[in-house]
Scaffold this active site. Structure first.
Site, PDB file in Angstrom:
ATOM      1  N   LYS B 233       0.847  -1.187   0.000  1.00  0.00           N
ATOM      2  CA  LYS B 233       0.000   0.000   0.000  1.00  0.00           C
ATOM      3  C   LYS B 233       0.883   1.237   0.000  1.00  0.00           C
ATOM      4  O   LYS B 233       1.898   1.269   0.706  1.00  0.00           O
ATOM      5  CB  LYS B 233      -0.897   0.000   1.235  1.00  0.00           C
ATOM      6  CG  LYS B 233      -1.804  -1.214   1.323  1.00  0.00           C
ATOM      7  CD  LYS B 233      -2.846  -1.209   0.221  1.00  0.00           C
ATOM      8  CE  LYS B 233      -3.785  -2.399   0.353  1.00  0.00           C
ATOM      9  NZ  LYS B 233      -4.904  -2.324  -0.620  1.00  0.00           N
ATOM     10  N   ASP B 261      -0.341  -0.026  -4.461  1.00  0.00           N
ATOM     11  CA  ASP B 261      -1.785   0.231  -4.432  1.00  0.00           C
ATOM     12  C   ASP B 261      -2.045   1.518  -3.657  1.00  0.00           C
ATOM     13  O   ASP B 261      -1.731   1.601  -2.474  1.00  0.00           O
ATOM     14  CB  ASP B 261      -2.473  -0.957  -3.734  1.00  0.00           C
ATOM     15  CG  ASP B 261      -3.986  -0.834  -3.697  1.00  0.00           C
ATOM     16  OD1 ASP B 261      -4.518   0.199  -4.158  1.00  0.00           O
ATOM     17  OD2 ASP B 261      -4.635  -1.782  -3.216  1.00  0.00           O
ATOM     18  N   GLU B 287      -1.997   0.415  -8.641  1.00  0.00           N
ATOM     19  CA  GLU B 287      -3.423   0.063  -8.504  1.00  0.00           C
ATOM     20  C   GLU B 287      -4.197   1.225  -7.903  1.00  0.00           C
ATOM     21  O   GLU B 287      -3.724   1.875  -6.974  1.00  0.00           O
ATOM     22  CB  GLU B 287      -3.485  -1.165  -7.586  1.00  0.00           C
ATOM     23  CG  GLU B 287      -4.863  -1.658  -7.265  1.00  0.00           C
ATOM     24  CD  GLU B 287      -4.801  -2.994  -6.521  1.00  0.00           C
ATOM     25  OE1 GLU B 287      -3.830  -3.754  -6.715  1.00  0.00           O
ATOM     26  OE2 GLU B 287      -5.721  -3.270  -5.734  1.00  0.00           O
ATOM     27  N   GLU B 314     -11.580  -3.025  -8.226  1.00  0.00           N
ATOM     28  CA  GLU B 314     -12.291  -3.503  -7.036  1.00  0.00           C
ATOM     29  C   GLU B 314     -13.460  -2.606  -6.669  1.00  0.00           C
ATOM     30  O   GLU B 314     -14.393  -3.052  -6.012  1.00  0.00           O
ATOM     31  CB  GLU B 314     -11.331  -3.658  -5.851  1.00  0.00           C
ATOM     32  CG  GLU B 314     -10.854  -2.358  -5.263  1.00  0.00           C
ATOM     33  CD  GLU B 314      -9.867  -2.561  -4.115  1.00  0.00           C
ATOM     34  OE1 GLU B 314      -8.695  -2.805  -4.417  1.00  0.00           O
ATOM     35  OE2 GLU B 314     -10.258  -2.468  -2.953  1.00  0.00           O
ATOM     36  N   ASP B 337     -13.968  -8.014  -8.811  1.00  0.00           N
ATOM     37  CA  ASP B 337     -14.249  -8.293  -7.394  1.00  0.00           C
ATOM     38  C   ASP B 337     -15.519  -9.130  -7.347  1.00  0.00           C
ATOM     39  O   ASP B 337     -16.483  -8.850  -8.066  1.00  0.00           O
ATOM     40  CB  ASP B 337     -14.427  -6.969  -6.641  1.00  0.00           C
ATOM     41  CG  ASP B 337     -14.722  -7.169  -5.168  1.00  0.00           C
ATOM     42  OD1 ASP B 337     -13.838  -6.883  -4.352  1.00  0.00           O
ATOM     43  OD2 ASP B 337     -15.841  -7.612  -4.827  1.00  0.00           O
ATOM     44  N   HIS B 364      -9.270  -8.720  -7.394  1.00  0.00           N
ATOM     45  CA  HIS B 364      -9.168  -8.217  -6.031  1.00  0.00           C
ATOM     46  C   HIS B 364      -9.695  -9.287  -5.092  1.00  0.00           C
ATOM     47  O   HIS B 364     -10.699  -9.934  -5.372  1.00  0.00           O
ATOM     48  CB  HIS B 364     -10.011  -6.951  -5.871  1.00  0.00           C
ATOM     49  CG  HIS B 364     -10.135  -6.480  -4.458  1.00  0.00           C
ATOM     50  ND1 HIS B 364     -11.325  -6.518  -3.757  1.00  0.00           N
ATOM     51  CD2 HIS B 364      -9.221  -5.974  -3.612  1.00  0.00           C
ATOM     52  CE1 HIS B 364     -11.124  -6.041  -2.541  1.00  0.00           C
ATOM     53  NE2 HIS B 364      -9.874  -5.697  -2.411  1.00  0.00           N
TER      54      HIS B 364
END
Lengths: 444, 444
Positions: B233, B261, B287, B314, B337, B364
């Site tokens: 992240k 992400d 992402e 997602e 997702d 995801h």
């Protein structure tokens, strides 16, 4: 003695939210096919309606709502209640002092955000809560919402907007420039609004479930009532649409504008073909030709059917979607809705985007309470943002106004500028009681 | 006597839905900062969980859920219950015989449609109901969902998809062609899946709330466990991101891929600048650089940061949004997702769109139950649609699997192909009871 007086004063000045009451209200409009179109054959116009109650002595309620077409109104009510429950016990003054911060607090609740982000039920429910707070703020100020907002300084207005995800199209500085440019003419335009109102168009004749006779009769009445634009629903059958448009054009004559609305019925290629058959009737615009999410599709359609204008927006989920409709040159007319996005604040972003891109705004209305609410936004746009009503109209449909404390008034095809304090969103207690709906299920 | 036997037989064969039970289940994951990222500092992974109960003697339940991050899970539960209530008393066989028609029935409920359309809480709730029916169908067939679906004929699969709003990018004939091309290799690829599983990557090391030491330790463990890609992240602070990526790259070496992400944290220009500072670490993809709704923004970012791949999905609300991401050449990686769109059916549309445009799909997962559910979709894609796992991975996070009847199994960085009948979505009754949440408010 002194401390007692101080306590009494505080009770007056520092009010708290004491209750957040949500009601599921449904009107059986499907019985008359009012509101019927190519995607909505039998709507029961409904409101998930919020009252914010305070302990201030003024007795003002803050009212806001999500408009729905029936089933699922309970879901919107659950969302509103979940969001508004948080406000109970909080200071009214703190909540209303910085409406930009208050709006962002709801939108950036990271848990609720997962359920969007910024779209669908939760986003609409945030809009109801934000609008209820604006209603309360306007009532406490003793002013109609449009006057309250359009008397705020350009800097204050910029502070109400969330520019996140917008800065590649509209920066705070650019917004400030638009607002400052409009500032000098505010007083004059306010006087104009009070004197003449804001232009309206009517959808009353055009519902798909109406007979040809009823449509023609209502089209004649619209012209007699001073409207200069009407709208017809299309998309059921192209032959029916040709016949109805032919009858409507004959009824209103060549001067009155006729818009058409497909309510998302077509795929992209189908929209191009279908509108091609209807362009002979001199269309004011084609509205919602395809999915409201299909930004690229709207751009493709617009290029193919030029110069017929393309309109959309009543189902446009948020300012990020509007931004792209403008970046892609996909629309000629932006149709904001008072109860789709996250309230007054996000609609200010939408109005500023439209002003930046030079696109006219003709709000969606009708349903229940949408006329009462959205008129304020167009009037804010005229006074403080775009500075013009040229070729702009607020939609008008004459349903269900009798349930509001301050129903809209239409005179000679114009919305009369409302002067009552508030945002126009408060319904009559008797209507809430009479049309309250109870959903049968109990979740285990 | 004969008639009695007939009645008994009918009870066996013609089952009805006898109950639709929705439970609001919340896990207190925020206590460990599991799942923390730039937009979700403290998620409590939750499920609005549906059990469809029948009177068939087999005793099978159909299970489906909406995944949420805590507050608002009650709203999703209200939506699921509203939709599923309609099914009680209906014939199981009729509902399951034509899952294309059953899915369209929910999506085209014109009243519920107003609350989207096809986005947000209502759309996710439709997904839970559709997925619960697929779970029931697979259990009754005695097969895992991926095998059930990937053994359907190309024509049957086309019948599951709603091509409305897609035909300018993907027609039913084109979809049929894709499916027919993949048909000859189905048996071989099924054997491959059973033998080797489907490649996974892990996000376990990368949560923003973890210390450098914890991240590095978990990155080492990931490599030791056989993963060839990890994800970090980013988006809190660019200096922190540079430091963490530097540590992670040193930990995993040059061969293991590292994706990053941002969880929607940036505006368009900011994303371009920020990723520019991180590209030195050889990124597998960036992402969610910005709003999931900003299709044009993703395209702008992708052009500016090429050749770094762009991934999103997602939070992509529906197939119309995915269509445009592909039309605009905005993504390199489609991240479907299992619990965001309207269930298995709409994800088949998404997989077919990706195949048409030649974009790889890396779903995801994580949260609660998303791994269990989405593995089936990637396996369907491999067997019956794209026919490849090249450079494709299913996300893996090792949270909360213990609450499922058939938890995912990861061996040597691969999802083991599930062989238990069903869609993987059924939770343990004990977990439902232990983590059930009750929302305090009562709507008036």
């Amino acid at each position: 003695m002194f401390s007692l007086v101080l306590v009494a004063d505080q009770r007056n000045v520092v009010a708290s939210i004491t209750a957040a009451q949500t009601v599921d209200v449904r009107f059986p409009t499907s019985q008359q096919l009012d509101g019927s179109d190519a995607m909505n054959p039998d709507p029961d116009y409904s409101a998930a309606y919020l009252s914010l109650v305070t302990d201030a002595e003024d007795g003002h309620l803050g009212a806001g709502f999500v408009f729905t077409t029936g089933r699922g109104n309970n879901i919107a009510a659950e969302a509103i209640q979940t969001i508004a429950d948080d406000l109970v016990g909080e200071s009214v003054e703190d909540l209303l002092a910085d409406m930009g911060a208050t709006y962002r607090r709801f939108v950036y609740d990271s848990h609720l955000r997962w359920l969007g982000p910024e779209k669908g039920v939760v986003h609409m429910a945030i809009g109801a809560v934000v609008n209820a707070l604006w209603d309360l703020k306007a009532k406490r100020a003793g002013r109609p919402l449009w006057q309250l907002v359009s008397s705020m300084s350009p800097e204050e207005l910029v502070g109400l907007v969330d520019f996140r995800y917008l800065t590649d199209a509209l920066t705070p500085d650019e917004a400030l420039e638009i607002l400052e440019k409009a500032a000098p003419g505010r007083a004059e335009r306010t006087d104009q609004l009070v004197a003449r109102g804001y232009p309206a168009y009517t959808t009353t004749p055009g519902w798909l479930g109406y007979s040809d006779e009823k449509m023609v009769r209502l089209a004649h009445e619209a012209v007699a009532d001073g409207f200069t634009q009407i709208k017809l629903k299309v998309g059921g059958s192209v032959d029916d649409d040709v016949r109805r448009l032919s009858l409507a054009r004959a009824a209103v004559g060549p001067e009155v504008k006729i818009a058409i609305d497909a309510n998302q019925h077509w795929d992209v290629d189908q929209a191009i073909d279908w509108v091609g058959r209807l362009q002979q009737f001199d269309l004011a615009w084609i509205e919602e030709p395809t999915s409201p999410d299909d930004l690229v599709g709207h751009a493709t359609i617009r290029r193919a059917i030029a110069p017929t204008p393309v309109a959309t927006g009543e189902h446009t989920a948020n300012r990020v979607m509007f931004k792209q409709l403008l970046q892609l040159e996909a629309i000629d007319v932006m149709q904001i809705d008072a109860a789709r996005v996250a309230g007054v604040n996000e609609n200010l972003a939408n109005l500023l985007l439209a002003a930046k891109f030079g696109v006219r705004v003709c709000p969606h209305a009708g349903g229940v309470g949408l006329c009462e609410a959205v008129q304020h936004l167009s009037m804010i746009d005229f006074v403080a943002i775009s500075g013009t009503t040229d070729d702009r109209y607020i939609e008008y449909v004459d349903h269900l106004h009798e349930h509001f404390v301050n129903p809209v008034r239409i005179v000679d095809g114009h919305y009369v500028a409302p002067l009552a304090p508030g945002a126009g969103t408060e319904m009559l207690a008797a209507s809430l009681a009479a049309y309250r709906h109870h959903t049968a299920h109990d979740r285990s």
